[in-house]
Design an enzyme around this catalytic site. Structure first.
Site, PDB file in Angstrom:
ATOM      1  N   THR A  19       5.880  37.788 110.429  1.00  0.00           N
ATOM      2  CA  THR A  19       5.429  39.268 111.210  1.00  0.00           C
ATOM      3  C   THR A  19       6.117  40.270 110.835  1.00  0.00           C
ATOM      4  O   THR A  19       5.804  40.963 110.031  1.00  0.00           O
ATOM      5  CB  THR A  19       4.464  39.153 112.027  1.00  0.00           C
ATOM      6  OG1 THR A  19       5.534  39.410 112.638  1.00  0.00           O
ATOM      7  CG2 THR A  19       3.327  38.560 112.131  1.00  0.00           C
ATOM      8  N   LYS A  20       7.368  39.432 110.490  1.00  0.00           N
ATOM      9  CA  LYS A  20       8.065  40.799 110.518  1.00  0.00           C
ATOM     10  C   LYS A  20       8.343  41.524 109.072  1.00  0.00           C
ATOM     11  O   LYS A  20       8.872  42.784 108.948  1.00  0.00           O
ATOM     12  CB  LYS A  20       9.789  39.851 110.999  1.00  0.00           C
ATOM     13  CG  LYS A  20      10.680  41.037 111.490  1.00  0.00           C
ATOM     14  CD  LYS A  20      10.371  41.879 112.961  1.00  0.00           C
ATOM     15  CE  LYS A  20      11.296  41.362 114.347  1.00  0.00           C
ATOM     16  NZ  LYS A  20      11.069  41.662 115.022  1.00  0.00           N
TER      17      LYS A  20
ATOM     18  N   LYS B 235      -1.279  41.010 117.232  1.00  0.00           N
ATOM     19  CA  LYS B 235       0.605  41.583 116.620  1.00  0.00           C
ATOM     20  C   LYS B 235       0.548  42.645 115.764  1.00  0.00           C
ATOM     21  O   LYS B 235       1.296  43.735 116.416  1.00  0.00           O
ATOM     22  CB  LYS B 235       1.389  40.084 117.109  1.00  0.00           C
ATOM     23  CG  LYS B 235       2.350  40.409 117.129  1.00  0.00           C
ATOM     24  CD  LYS B 235       3.068  39.463 117.271  1.00  0.00           C
ATOM     25  CE  LYS B 235       4.967  38.957 116.256  1.00  0.00           C
ATOM     26  NZ  LYS B 235       5.710  38.242 116.578  1.00  0.00           N
TER      27      LYS B 235
ATOM     28  N   HIS C 215     -10.288  39.568  69.701  1.00  0.00           N
ATOM     29  CA  HIS C 215      -9.926  38.986  70.925  1.00  0.00           C
ATOM     30  C   HIS C 215     -11.373  39.274  71.730  1.00  0.00           C
ATOM     31  O   HIS C 215     -11.304  39.986  72.776  1.00  0.00           O
ATOM     32  CB  HIS C 215      -9.226  40.147  71.277  1.00  0.00           C
ATOM     33  CG  HIS C 215      -7.587  39.875  70.852  1.00  0.00           C
ATOM     34  ND1 HIS C 215      -6.722  39.300  71.012  1.00  0.00           N
ATOM     35  CD2 HIS C 215      -6.834  40.808  69.988  1.00  0.00           C
ATOM     36  CE1 HIS C 215      -5.863  39.581  70.554  1.00  0.00           C
ATOM     37  NE2 HIS C 215      -5.796  39.739  69.412  1.00  0.00           N
TER      38      HIS C 215
ATOM     39  N   GLU D 222      11.270  52.966  91.657  1.00  0.00           N
ATOM     40  CA  GLU D 222      10.460  53.798  91.067  1.00  0.00           C
ATOM     41  C   GLU D 222       8.869  53.975  91.512  1.00  0.00           C
ATOM     42  O   GLU D 222       8.348  54.978  90.422  1.00  0.00           O
ATOM     43  CB  GLU D 222       9.791  52.502  89.793  1.00  0.00           C
ATOM     44  CG  GLU D 222      11.532  52.347  88.966  1.00  0.00           C
ATOM     45  CD  GLU D 222      11.991  51.091  89.480  1.00  0.00           C
ATOM     46  OE1 GLU D 222      11.985  50.747  90.603  1.00  0.00           O
ATOM     47  OE2 GLU D 222      12.295  50.322  89.106  1.00  0.00           O
TER      48      GLU D 222
ATOM     49  N   GLY E  95      -0.843  35.543  69.310  1.00  0.00           N
ATOM     50  CA  GLY E  95       1.151  36.049  69.028  1.00  0.00           C
ATOM     51  C   GLY E  95       1.150  36.491  67.845  1.00  0.00           C
ATOM     52  O   GLY E  95       0.853  36.604  66.628  1.00  0.00           O
TER      53      GLY E  95
ATOM     54  N   THR F  41       6.416  42.149 107.873  1.00  0.00           N
ATOM     55  CA  THR F  41       5.470  43.045 107.692  1.00  0.00           C
ATOM     56  C   THR F  41       5.269  43.687 107.744  1.00  0.00           C
ATOM     57  O   THR F  41       5.306  45.300 107.958  1.00  0.00           O
ATOM     58  CB  THR F  41       4.089  42.508 107.916  1.00  0.00           C
ATOM     59  OG1 THR F  41       3.887  40.903 106.778  1.00  0.00           O
ATOM     60  CG2 THR F  41       2.570  43.216 107.582  1.00  0.00           C
TER      61      THR F  41
ATOM     62  N   GLY G 204      -4.064  43.139  91.969  1.00  0.00           N
ATOM     63  CA  GLY G 204      -4.733  43.288  91.331  1.00  0.00           C
ATOM     64  C   GLY G 204      -6.535  43.067  91.324  1.00  0.00           C
ATOM     65  O   GLY G 204      -7.475  43.594  91.668  1.00  0.00           O
TER      66      GLY G 204
ATOM     67  N   CYS H 247      -7.368  35.227  66.882  1.00  0.00           N
ATOM     68  CA  CYS H 247      -6.117  36.774  66.388  1.00  0.00           C
ATOM     69  C   CYS H 247      -5.131  35.951  65.453  1.00  0.00           C
ATOM     70  O   CYS H 247      -5.597  35.763  64.006  1.00  0.00           O
ATOM     71  CB  CYS H 247      -5.464  37.572  66.610  1.00  0.00           C
ATOM     72  SG  CYS H 247      -5.267  38.935  66.208  1.00  0.00           S
TER      73      CYS H 247
ATOM     74  N   GLU I 202     -11.555  37.087  74.773  1.00  0.00           N
ATOM     75  CA  GLU I 202     -11.010  36.718  75.649  1.00  0.00           C
ATOM     76  C   GLU I 202     -11.176  38.749  76.480  1.00  0.00           C
ATOM     77  O   GLU I 202     -11.071  38.252  77.764  1.00  0.00           O
ATOM     78  CB  GLU I 202      -9.623  36.064  75.553  1.00  0.00           C
ATOM     79  CG  GLU I 202      -8.759  37.269  75.895  1.00  0.00           C
ATOM     80  CD  GLU I 202      -8.051  37.405  74.161  1.00  0.00           C
ATOM     81  OE1 GLU I 202      -8.810  36.317  72.642  1.00  0.00           O
ATOM     82  OE2 GLU I 202      -7.415  37.093  73.204  1.00  0.00           O
TER      83      GLU I 202
HETATM   84  N1  GLN Z   1       0.675  38.851  64.959  1.00  0.00           N
HETATM   85  C1  GLN Z   1      -1.281  38.821  63.834  1.00  0.00           C
HETATM   86  C2  GLN Z   1      -1.408  39.899  63.533  1.00  0.00           C
HETATM   87  O1  GLN Z   1      -0.426  41.284  63.571  1.00  0.00           O
HETATM   88  C3  GLN Z   1      -1.984  38.310  64.834  1.00  0.00           C
HETATM   89  C4  GLN Z   1      -1.609  38.996  66.270  1.00  0.00           C
HETATM   90  C5  GLN Z   1      -2.164  38.305  67.421  1.00  0.00           C
HETATM   91  O2  GLN Z   1      -2.819  37.877  67.353  1.00  0.00           O
HETATM   92  N2  GLN Z   1      -2.656  39.007  68.725  1.00  0.00           N
HETATM   93  O3  GLN Z   1      -2.343  40.589  62.948  1.00  0.00           O
END
Ligand code: GLN
Length: 545
Positions: free
Chosen positions: A198-199, A233, A517, A159, A364, A201, A27, A391, A519
């Site tokens: 390097t093997k 190499k 969010h 996959e 969360g 690779t 990434g 959130c 972030e």
């Molecule tokens: N669990 C909470 C909701 O669904 C907060 C979600 C989160 O923090 N992304 O509203």
């Protein structure tokens, strides 16, 4: 742009594959290549092909797959898309994130519709055609000069076979100079022998060859510098030019990687292979300034990140990176210390949060660690320590305020306790009746209007903003008056639904909870204003400020 064959499409395709081991940083390499080409004026977009069967990572536990990143248009995606956006300073979308699940879903629904009537539906050509369609779609109609496609997993995995097959087919179908393949591998250092090996690779390139793909460039992850001998190499055994063997040595920050790649002219090598113009020189002034400030902070500031997935650093990737960006903007180093919320108790919270200049409660789901988050928010509120709740973190701040300031002892979110007498956080109206879990949250960017004279307004410097969401629950407006009278204000609203997007405690030094969010939209060149404001407030608590 130069194009050797006027009939070939103008969009060029770079594929990034990985060998030997996972987690080598495909990434970051993809993002770095993207950055270098963008710095030369090319329009670049980066796409991830994930070989798992989930439609998206939205239903995965962060322990399983790290953070789930959300795009503006509401796609729940792999965290690598966060890197693409942070490096390129450009939004990604649903189209940038493809999984085996999505591909099969599409092919199977076409089969049901009768699109393949009479035919046996197979991996080749039907699955590979669908993958190709999605790769080409991203570059179509001049939307990008270069599409970089990162193939998840490791070459040789069952996959990822159809994806590598797509690379083989596209190289043949698009013709010479249209497709380049960058293969990232590991050159391990054996301390007992005192040697780089390097093997692995060689073997992984052999595996790619067996699948019909000759890499153009090899990027070798290594702890030690690669000698000329090793490069020679690898070049010889893997059929690449010596200049196309690029060292990717461990660096202290991912933001150094584009500069290390530039030193080795990785951009020039790729441009040459793709018959693209080399005359435009890369403009990386802002990037270099960022990296230089990152290496030379003037102060230190310490933030506690209270969450329940803290054992896995990738679970809060975008938050951690947002602090890096905000630190540079404030010319300080932000030390982020993860705190397991499930371990916080009435007795230890003071000790565990002692010495931090700011406390953040992470997003969360679910009950585990909720009480610990409440204790952290209370500690920040009562001790005038800058606080950012995102959130679930915002919802925690609301529940804590209801319980300890408004005296609603049993206040809760109905996510945790359905029958709470004080549902200060409640399921959104539109969520009621939804039973399916995948992709059904309130996702993506929604507008928000800020109240003037607030911390949020001071941070953004404007009234209208748009931020990304991923939630099912919301502030219960029935209680808004009670909260406002007691000193917690709603300072940002969705203009159409009146949903509370931001809460603040004006009497506090800096206490902000956001339902969205921030972030997800912090980038190197545009650090997020709320993280910048939070770090600035935290800095004011440091001794030498
Ligand atoms: N669990 C909470 C909701 O669904 C907060 C979600 C989160 O923090 N992304 O509203």
């Amino acid at each position: 742009m130069k194009n050797s064959n006027s009939k070939t499409p103008s969009t060029k395709y770079i594929f990034v594959t990985g060998g030997v081991a996972s987690s080598l940083g495909k990434g970051i390499i993809s993002s770095s290549i993207g950055k270098l080409l963008q710095a030369r004026g090319y329009k670049v977009t980066i796409q991830k092909l994930d070989p798992y069967i989930n439609i998206d990572p939205g239903t995965l536990n962060p322990y399983e797959h790290g953070e789930c990143f959300v795009t503006q248009d509401g796609a729940e995606t792999d965290l690598d898309l966060g890197h693409y956006e942070r490096f390129l300073d450009a939004p990604t979308s649903h189209a940038n994130s493809i999984t085996t699940g999505k591909v099969y879903q599409e092919v199977i629904s076409k089969e049901r519709r009768g699109d393949y009537l009479g035919k046996t539906v197979q991996v080749i050509p039907h699955i590979t055609d669908e993958i190709k369609r999605r790769v080409l779609l991203l570059g179509g109609k001049g939307k990008a000069n270069v599409v970089i496609t990162e193939i998840g997993g490791t070459v040789g995995d069952i996959e990822s076979l159809p994806y590598v097959e797509v690379v083989r087919q596209l190289r043949y179908e698009l013709g010479p100079g249209q497709v380049a393949v960058v293969h990232l591998t590991l050159v391990p250092y054996l301390s007992a022998a005192g040697e780089l090996k390097t093997k692995p690779t060689q073997h992984s390139v052999k595996m790619l060859l067996e699948e019909g793909v000759q890499p153009d460039v090899l990027v070798l992850r290594t702890e030690k510098k690669l000698s000329e001998d090793i490069r020679r190499k690898v070049a010889l055994f893997c059929n690449v030019e010596k200049d196309s063997v690029v060292e990717s040595i461990d660096v202290s920050t991912i933001y150094e990687v584009p500069l290390r790649m530039l030193d080795q002219k990785l951009d020039e090598t790729l441009l040459r292979k793709l018959n693209l113009d080399l005359d435009r020189k890369p403009d990386l002034d802002d990037w270099r300034e960022f990296v230089s400030k990152l290496h030379n902070p003037k102060k230190n500031v310490s933030i506690a990140l209270v969450g329940k997935y803290v054992e896995l650093p990738d679970a809060y990737k975008s938050i951690v990176e947002s602090f890096v960006h905000a630190g540079v903007k404030n010319e300080c180093k932000v030390k982020v210390t993860p705190i397991q919320s499930a371990d916080l108790t009435e007795e230890n919270v003071k000790g565990k949060l002692n010495g931090f200049h700011g406390i953040m409660v992470a997003p969360g789901f679910g009950e585990r660690g909720f009480q610990g988050k409440i204790l952290a928010a209370k500690h920040a509120r009562e001790h005038n320590i800058p606080f950012l709740g995102v959130c679930l973190g915002m919802q925690v701040a609301v529940v804590e305020f209801a319980r300890n300031v408004l005296g609603m002892c049993e206040a809760h979110s109905t996510e945790m306790v359905h029958a709470t007498p004080y549902p200060v956080i409640d399921l959104m109206e539109q969520q009621k009746g939804i039973t399916e879990k995948g992709g059904t949250m309130r996702l993506g960017a929604y507008p928000c209007r800020l109240e003037k004279g607030t911390k949020a307004y001071a941070a953004y410097g404007r009234e209208k903003i748009s931020e990304r969401h991923r939630h099912r629950y919301e502030f219960n407006n029935i209680y808004l008056n009670d909260f406002e009278k007691a000193g917690m204000k709603a300072t940002g609203f969705n203009p159409e639904t009146n949903l509370v997007e931001i809460v603040e405690i004006p009497a506090h030094k800096w206490y902000v909870g956001v339902q969205f969010h921030p972030e997800y939209s912090s980038t190197v060149l545009h650090p997020h204003p709320l993280f910048v404001g939070f770090v600035k407030a935290a800095l004011s608590l440091t001794v030498n400020n």
